[in-house]
Design an enzyme around this catalytic site. Structure first.
Site, mmCIF file in Angstrom:
data_model
loop_
_atom_site.group_PDB
_atom_site.id
_atom_site.type_symbol
_atom_site.label_atom_id
_atom_site.label_comp_id
_atom_site.label_asym_id
_atom_site.label_seq_id
_atom_site.Cartn_x
_atom_site.Cartn_y
_atom_site.Cartn_z
ATOM 1 N N GLY A 37 18.961 2.344 -4.416
ATOM 2 C CA GLY A 37 19.397 2.188 -5.287
ATOM 3 C C GLY A 37 18.622 1.058 -6.554
ATOM 4 N N HIS A 40 13.938 0.850 -10.116
ATOM 5 C CA HIS A 40 13.613 -0.559 -11.685
ATOM 6 C C HIS A 40 12.236 1.068 -11.778
ATOM 7 C CE1 HIS A 40 11.790 -1.403 -7.559
ATOM 8 N NE2 HIS A 40 13.054 -2.803 -7.352
ATOM 9 N N HIS A 43 10.203 2.102 -8.258
ATOM 10 C CA HIS A 43 11.360 3.256 -7.831
ATOM 11 C C HIS A 43 10.523 4.773 -8.246
ATOM 12 C CE1 HIS A 43 14.167 0.000 -6.065
ATOM 13 N NE2 HIS A 43 13.960 0.885 -5.728
ATOM 14 N N LYS A 155 4.608 -2.506 -1.471
ATOM 15 C CA LYS A 155 5.202 -4.140 -1.040
ATOM 16 C C LYS A 155 5.622 -3.862 0.205
ATOM 17 C CE LYS A 155 9.071 -6.543 -2.764
ATOM 18 N NZ LYS A 155 9.772 -5.980 -2.020
ATOM 19 N N ASP A 156 6.384 -3.228 0.642
ATOM 20 C CA ASP A 156 7.130 -3.222 2.358
ATOM 21 C C ASP A 156 5.865 -2.359 3.397
ATOM 22 O OD1 ASP A 156 9.813 -3.429 1.571
ATOM 23 O OD2 ASP A 156 9.907 -2.067 0.030
HETATM 24 P P1 AMP Z 1 14.153 -0.530 -2.105
HETATM 25 O O1 AMP Z 1 15.432 0.587 -2.670
HETATM 26 O O2 AMP Z 1 13.792 -1.753 -2.635
HETATM 27 O O3 AMP Z 1 14.871 0.206 -1.068
HETATM 28 O O4 AMP Z 1 12.182 0.140 -1.901
HETATM 29 C C1 AMP Z 1 12.458 2.099 -1.856
HETATM 30 C C2 AMP Z 1 11.003 2.155 -1.386
HETATM 31 O O5 AMP Z 1 10.328 1.787 -3.112
HETATM 32 C C3 AMP Z 1 10.036 1.405 -0.743
HETATM 33 O O6 AMP Z 1 9.388 2.374 -0.209
HETATM 34 C C4 AMP Z 1 9.824 0.261 -1.054
HETATM 35 O O7 AMP Z 1 8.933 0.442 -0.390
HETATM 36 C C5 AMP Z 1 9.294 1.214 -2.562
HETATM 37 N N1 AMP Z 1 9.446 -0.361 -3.665
HETATM 38 C C6 AMP Z 1 9.886 -1.181 -4.023
HETATM 39 N N2 AMP Z 1 9.605 -2.407 -4.547
HETATM 40 C C7 AMP Z 1 8.223 -1.421 -4.569
HETATM 41 C C8 AMP Z 1 7.175 -2.533 -5.352
HETATM 42 N N3 AMP Z 1 7.335 -3.320 -6.280
HETATM 43 N N4 AMP Z 1 6.264 -1.827 -5.573
HETATM 44 C C9 AMP Z 1 5.472 -0.716 -4.344
HETATM 45 N N5 AMP Z 1 6.565 0.219 -4.189
HETATM 46 C C10 AMP Z 1 7.943 -0.621 -4.005
#
Ligand code: AMP
Length: 284
Positions: A37, A40, A43, A155-156
Site C-alpha cells: 500500500g 506511489h 507501484h 529497487k528491491d
Molecule cells: P512495497 O509496497 O514497498 O512492498 O513494494 C511493492 C513492489 O513495488 C515491490 O515489488 C517493490 O520492489 C516495488 N517497488 C517499490 N518501490 C519501487 C521503485 N522505486 N522502483 C521500482 N519498484 C519499486
C-alpha cells in the site's frame, strides 16, 4: 467494469473466476502486483507492466507483519487505503485484494518459506527473518491467486532474485516480471518510506543516487575496495551518519566479486537517514 475490492480468500477466488470466465473469456491471463500500500508512482509502473502482459490485473495491499523486525516500522507504516484504491483503479487494475492479518495468518498458522543462501547476505544479514516473511507472504499470494505473472521492482533487487529462486524451486507456474527502479527528479528511488523524511533529511537523501552514479562512472578504473570506500566516504561527506552496508556483487546471483572478474557487477547500499532506512542498487 470498475475495480473489485475483495478482502478474503473466497472473495478473491470468486472475483478471479468471474474475471477469467467473464467478458474476457476462459483464456484470460492474470498478473499479480503485491504491494504494502501507500501507493506511489513506482507501484503504478508495476501495474502498467502487469497490464502490458496479462488480461486481468490483481493488486494486493497487505502490510505483512512477518517481514518486519521487532524494532522496525510495522506500526507506523503509512496507510492510505482510499487513495490507494483510486490510484490503482485509475491505472486499470481489475481486482484489489486487501486481506487482514487474520485472513493471511489464521490461528494455528505455522509455516515459513526460506531461500536460505540468497537471504543470508546484504539486507538479509541486517534484517534477520525479513526474507522469510517476504517468501511466506509471496508464496501464499501466488498460490491463492494462481496468477500467471507477478511483477516486482528492481529497487528491491535481492528480493526479486529470492522470489525468482522461490518460484523456480517450488515449481510455481508463475512468471516473474521485473521493472527497473523508478526514481524521482533527484534520482532518489521512490519508496513509501521516503514519507518519513523531513526536508533536511530529504536533501541528504538526494545525494544517494549521485554518489552511486559517480561510483558507476569510475568503476572501470578502480578496484572493488576503492570503489566501496569512495561510496562510503561520499555518503559520510553528504551527511549520512549511519551506513548499513555498501557492497558490490554479481547481478545474476549476488555472488561476491573479485578484481579479476569485475563484469556484471551491481552496487548495493543500505543507509539510515535519521531513523529511516533506505536501500538502493545500480548496475556498475
Ligand atoms: P512495497 O509496497 O514497498 O512492498 O513494494 C511493492 C513492489 O513495488 C515491490 O515489488 C517493490 O520492489 C516495488 N517497488 C517499490 N518501490 C519501487 C521503485 N522505486 N522502483 C521500482 N519498484 C519499486
Amino acid at each position: 467494469m470498475s475495480v473489485e475490492i475483495v478482502r478474503d480468500l473466497r472473495g478473491l477466488h470468486t472475483s478471479i473466476a468471474r474475471h477469467r470466465n467473464g467478458p474476457l473469456n476462459t483464456a484470460a491471463s492474470l498478473a499479480i502486483v503485491p504491494t504494502m500500500g501507500a501507493i506511489h508512482k513506482a507501484h503504478e509502473k508495476l501495474i502498467m507492466e502487469a497490464k502490458r502482459n496479462a488480461d486481468i490485473v490483481l493488486a494486493t495491499i497487505f502490510v505483512n507483519p512477518m517481514q518486519f523486525g521487532k524494532n522496525e516500522d510495522f506500526n507506523k507504516y503509512p496507510k492510505s487505503e482510499e487513495e490507494d484504491i483510486k490510484r490503482l483503479e485509475s491505472k486499470g487494475c481489475n481486482i484489489i485484494y486487501i486481506p487482514n492479518v487474520e485472513t493471511i495468518y489464521p490461528d494455528g498458522f505455522d509455516l515459513s518459506i526460506n531461500v536460505p543462501k540468497l537471504s543470508s547476505i546484504l539486507c538479509g544479514k541486517k534484517r534477520p527473518a525479513h526474507f522469510e516473511g517476504v517468501c511466506t507472504i509471496v508464496t501464499k499470494l501466488l498460490l491463492q491467486s494462481g496468477a500467471d505473472y507477478a511483477v516486482f521492482g528492481e529497487k528491491d533487487y535481492q528480493q526479486l532474485l529470492i522470489i525468482k529462486r522461490l518460484v523456480k524451486n517450488l515449481d510455481i507456474p508463475c512468471q516473474i516480471l521485473p521493472i527497473e527502479t523508478v526514481r524521482d527528479e533527484n534520482g532518489l528511488a521512490i519508496s513509501s518510506r521516503n514519507q518519513y523524511l523531513n526536508t533536511e533529511n530529504r536533501n541528504i537523501a538526494n545525494n544517494i543516487n549521485k554518489i552511486m552514479k559517480n561510483a558507476a562512472d569510475n568503476y572501470k578504473n578502480k578496484d572493488i575496495e576503492s570503489t566501496i570506500n569512495l561510496v562510503k566516504n561520499n555518503f559520510l561527506d553528504s551527511g549520512i551518519k549511519k551506513i548499513d552496508y555498501v557492497e558490490i556483487r554479481k547481478g545474476e546471483n549476488l555472488d561476491v566479486i573479485s578484481n579479476n572478474d569485475k563484469s556484471n557487477a551491481r552496487l548495493f547500499i543500505a543507509v539510515y537517514i535519521s531513523d529511516t532506512r533506505l536501500i538502493d542498487n545500480i548496475k556498475l
